[in-house]
Design a protein around this motif. Structure first.
Motif, mmCIF file in Angstrom:
data_model
loop_
_atom_site.group_PDB
_atom_site.id
_atom_site.type_symbol
_atom_site.label_atom_id
_atom_site.label_comp_id
_atom_site.label_asym_id
_atom_site.label_seq_id
_atom_site.Cartn_x
_atom_site.Cartn_y
_atom_site.Cartn_z
ATOM 1 N N TRP A 120 -19.904 41.433 33.853
ATOM 2 C CA TRP A 120 -19.176 41.658 34.465
ATOM 3 C C TRP A 120 -18.106 40.546 34.356
ATOM 4 C CZ3 TRP A 120 -16.724 40.471 39.303
ATOM 5 C CH2 TRP A 120 -15.400 41.913 38.962
ATOM 6 N N GLY A 121 -18.472 39.426 35.207
ATOM 7 C CA GLY A 121 -17.452 38.440 35.077
ATOM 8 C C GLY A 121 -18.310 36.932 34.306
ATOM 9 N N ASN A 122 -19.168 37.052 33.620
ATOM 10 C CA ASN A 122 -20.022 35.901 33.514
ATOM 11 C C ASN A 122 -19.788 35.680 31.690
ATOM 12 O OD1 ASN A 122 -22.280 36.095 35.095
ATOM 13 N ND2 ASN A 122 -22.896 37.171 34.608
ATOM 14 N N LEU A 123 -17.896 34.674 32.073
ATOM 15 C CA LEU A 123 -17.468 34.540 30.406
ATOM 16 C C LEU A 123 -18.469 33.027 30.209
ATOM 17 C CD1 LEU A 123 -13.485 33.864 32.238
ATOM 18 C CD2 LEU A 123 -14.353 35.378 30.853
ATOM 19 N N ASP A 124 -19.151 32.455 30.785
ATOM 20 C CA ASP A 124 -20.121 31.445 30.360
ATOM 21 C C ASP A 124 -21.161 30.648 31.369
ATOM 22 O OD1 ASP A 124 -18.724 29.075 31.656
ATOM 23 O OD2 ASP A 124 -17.593 28.953 29.851
ATOM 24 N N ASP A 125 -21.545 29.884 31.415
ATOM 25 C CA ASP A 125 -22.517 29.461 31.771
ATOM 26 C C ASP A 125 -22.510 28.906 33.340
ATOM 27 O OD1 ASP A 125 -24.330 29.765 30.203
ATOM 28 O OD2 ASP A 125 -24.819 28.367 29.629
ATOM 29 N N VAL A 148 -18.116 40.214 43.643
ATOM 30 C CA VAL A 148 -17.519 39.211 43.881
ATOM 31 C C VAL A 148 -17.477 38.170 42.771
ATOM 32 C CG1 VAL A 148 -16.704 36.915 44.963
ATOM 33 C CG2 VAL A 148 -17.561 39.467 46.261
ATOM 34 N N GLY A 149 -16.244 37.588 41.526
ATOM 35 C CA GLY A 149 -17.418 36.856 40.994
ATOM 36 C C GLY A 149 -17.009 35.181 41.114
ATOM 37 N N ARG A 150 -17.813 34.368 40.531
ATOM 38 C CA ARG A 150 -17.487 33.148 40.715
ATOM 39 C C ARG A 150 -17.356 32.450 39.739
ATOM 40 N NH1 ARG A 150 -18.362 29.477 45.470
ATOM 41 N NH2 ARG A 150 -17.992 27.268 44.616
ATOM 42 N N GLY A 151 -16.234 31.036 39.930
ATOM 43 C CA GLY A 151 -16.216 30.054 38.250
ATOM 44 C C GLY A 151 -16.092 29.053 37.749
ATOM 45 N N PRO A 152 -16.056 28.348 37.164
ATOM 46 C CA PRO A 152 -15.854 26.262 37.871
ATOM 47 C C PRO A 152 -15.449 26.510 39.124
ATOM 48 C CG PRO A 152 -15.441 26.408 35.594
ATOM 49 C CD PRO A 152 -15.794 28.051 36.075
ATOM 50 N N GLU A 153 -13.608 26.136 39.332
ATOM 51 C CA GLU A 153 -12.952 26.162 40.259
ATOM 52 C C GLU A 153 -12.943 27.152 42.182
ATOM 53 O OE1 GLU A 153 -9.180 26.660 38.562
ATOM 54 O OE2 GLU A 153 -9.349 25.263 37.173
ATOM 55 N N GLY A 154 -14.374 28.151 41.472
ATOM 56 C CA GLY A 154 -14.970 28.143 43.424
ATOM 57 C C GLY A 154 -14.652 29.990 42.906
ATOM 58 N N ALA A 204 -8.443 34.314 34.544
ATOM 59 C CA ALA A 204 -6.878 32.895 34.084
ATOM 60 C C ALA A 204 -8.369 33.106 33.056
ATOM 61 C CB ALA A 204 -6.828 32.282 34.574
ATOM 62 N N LEU A 205 -9.258 32.799 33.434
ATOM 63 C CA LEU A 205 -10.884 32.288 32.626
ATOM 64 C C LEU A 205 -10.906 32.481 32.205
ATOM 65 C CD1 LEU A 205 -11.486 33.002 36.223
ATOM 66 C CD2 LEU A 205 -10.073 31.243 35.677
ATOM 67 N N SER A 206 -10.997 34.228 31.415
ATOM 68 C CA SER A 206 -11.384 34.711 30.101
ATOM 69 C C SER A 206 -10.224 33.732 28.721
ATOM 70 C CB SER A 206 -11.161 35.874 29.682
ATOM 71 O OG SER A 206 -9.848 36.385 29.944
ATOM 72 N N TYR A 207 -9.291 32.986 29.617
ATOM 73 C CA TYR A 207 -8.239 32.270 28.191
ATOM 74 C C TYR A 207 -9.193 31.606 27.826
ATOM 75 C CZ TYR A 207 -3.868 33.925 28.687
ATOM 76 O OH TYR A 207 -2.679 34.392 27.925
ATOM 77 N N ASP A 208 -10.345 30.265 28.904
ATOM 78 C CA ASP A 208 -10.748 29.863 28.104
ATOM 79 C C ASP A 208 -11.925 30.376 27.103
ATOM 80 O OD1 ASP A 208 -9.511 28.284 30.183
ATOM 81 O OD2 ASP A 208 -11.917 28.089 31.725
ATOM 82 N N ARG A 209 -12.744 31.351 27.647
ATOM 83 C CA ARG A 209 -12.805 31.675 26.676
ATOM 84 C C ARG A 209 -11.844 32.048 25.437
ATOM 85 N NH1 ARG A 209 -17.917 32.764 24.829
ATOM 86 N NH2 ARG A 209 -18.355 34.804 24.402
ATOM 87 N N LEU A 210 -11.231 32.798 25.301
ATOM 88 C CA LEU A 210 -10.819 33.180 24.345
ATOM 89 C C LEU A 210 -10.443 32.099 23.280
ATOM 90 C CD1 LEU A 210 -7.596 35.443 25.563
ATOM 91 C CD2 LEU A 210 -9.720 36.017 23.635
ATOM 92 N N ASP A 211 -9.873 30.683 23.459
ATOM 93 C CA ASP A 211 -9.541 29.765 23.276
ATOM 94 C C ASP A 211 -11.285 29.564 22.359
ATOM 95 O OD1 ASP A 211 -7.751 27.976 25.740
ATOM 96 O OD2 ASP A 211 -7.181 28.780 24.392
#
Lengths: 171, 119
Positions: free
Chosen positions: A49-54, A74-80, A152-159
């Motif tokens: 669901w929310g795991n774009l990468d590690d 609830v998802g969590r990314g590098p920025e919290g 916003a983050l799937s942007y990183d993934r897209l890149d």
């Protein structure tokens, strides 16, 4: 442009069938029962669901799969931590039909109703998810904030994917 | 585009009359009188809608002529389309991950199905 080379990625469609709705469809190489399980059991939902990468994880994934039962992701990314989504199951007719409410917690007074349909098509399954919002304004707000808050983050993934594709093309 | 400008655009689009006006202008520029014709609406009411659209940057009104022709400005509409495109990407990549994960589940199921026979 397809996001990746994942199977069936070209079957993805997003439409706005009415002023208050967003409908997403996609085919999957699995039975309706398996797709239903992957979408309704926490140990599975956490994996996609929310795991774009590690760097990303799903920190809360509660599913009480009963009519009237609650769910919360609830998802969590590098920025919290990202703002949570939660709701209540309204109709459960596994694996074909699931209806639930959804609230994006920064907008607690805005409730959408999500209808998820799974139909077998040969060895594949078609998923149709229709989200119904209280008004056109709210729906468009969702289309707008979906990116700001959620991934916003799937942007990183897209890149990453774009760079990977570029490398492959260059070879 | 600043966030509040985008809000203006969404607010401006959240009205069927204004969307109809934009649809009419998409076929070419015209006067306020011409725009008012298909709608059962007073000129001041149409002017009010035009002011909302103008503030949102969705239309421009000529200064050169007395009749101040209206024309559509596609810029903000493109921004809106881009937002939608981003929402699409979120779900597209999310479901691509689900597809990948389903294959993992299928592989595991096969493995489990074999286990009892081995024991």
């Amino acid at each position: 442009m397809p996001v990746s080379h994942a199977a069936n990625s070209d079957t993805f469609t997003l439409t706005t069938p009415s002023d208050r709705e967003i409908t997403i469809t996609r085919l999957f190489d699995a039975s309706p029962a398996l797709v239903f399980e992957a979408m309704t059991k926490p140990e599975h939902v956490r994996r996609w669901w929310g795991n774009l990468d590690d760097r990303y994880s799903v920190t809360v994934c509660e599913i009480d799969l009963r009519v009237g039962g609650a769910w919360r992701f609830v998802g969590r990314g590098p920025e919290g931590q990202f703002p949570a989504f939660h709701g209540v199951y309204r109709e459960i007719d596994a694996p074909g039909r699931l209806v639930y409410t959804e609230i994006f917690e920064p907008f607690p007074d805005v409730e959408s109703v999500v209808t998820q349909i799974l139909t077998g098509e040969g060895s594949k399954t078609r998923l149709t998810v229709t989200s119904s919002y209280p008004s056109l304004e709210v729906r468009d707000m969702v289309l707008k904030t979906g990116m700001e808050k959620g991934a916003a983050l799937s942007y990183d993934r897209l890149d990453d994917v774009a760079q990977e594709l570029a490398r492959i093309v260059a070879q | 585009m600043p966030a509040d400008q985008l809000s203006h655009t969404f607010a401006a689009l959240a009205d069927p009359t204004r969307r109809a006006i934009l649809a009419r202008l998409a076929t070419g520029e015209c006067s306020v009188t011409e725009l008012a014709e298909p709608f059962d609406m007073s000129m001041p009411a149409v002017s009010k809608h035009l002011r909302v659209l103008e503030r949102a940057g969705l239309i421009a009104r000529g200064r050169e002529a007395q009749w101040r022709p209206c024309r559509i400005d596609a810029g903000p509409l493109k921004e809106v389309a881009e937002w939608t495109e981003r929402y699409r990407h979120i779900w597209e990549s999310r479901f691509n991950r689900l597809e990948g994960y389903l294959q993992t589940m299928k592989a595991k199921e096969k493995k489990h199905a074999r286990k009892p026979r081995r024991k």
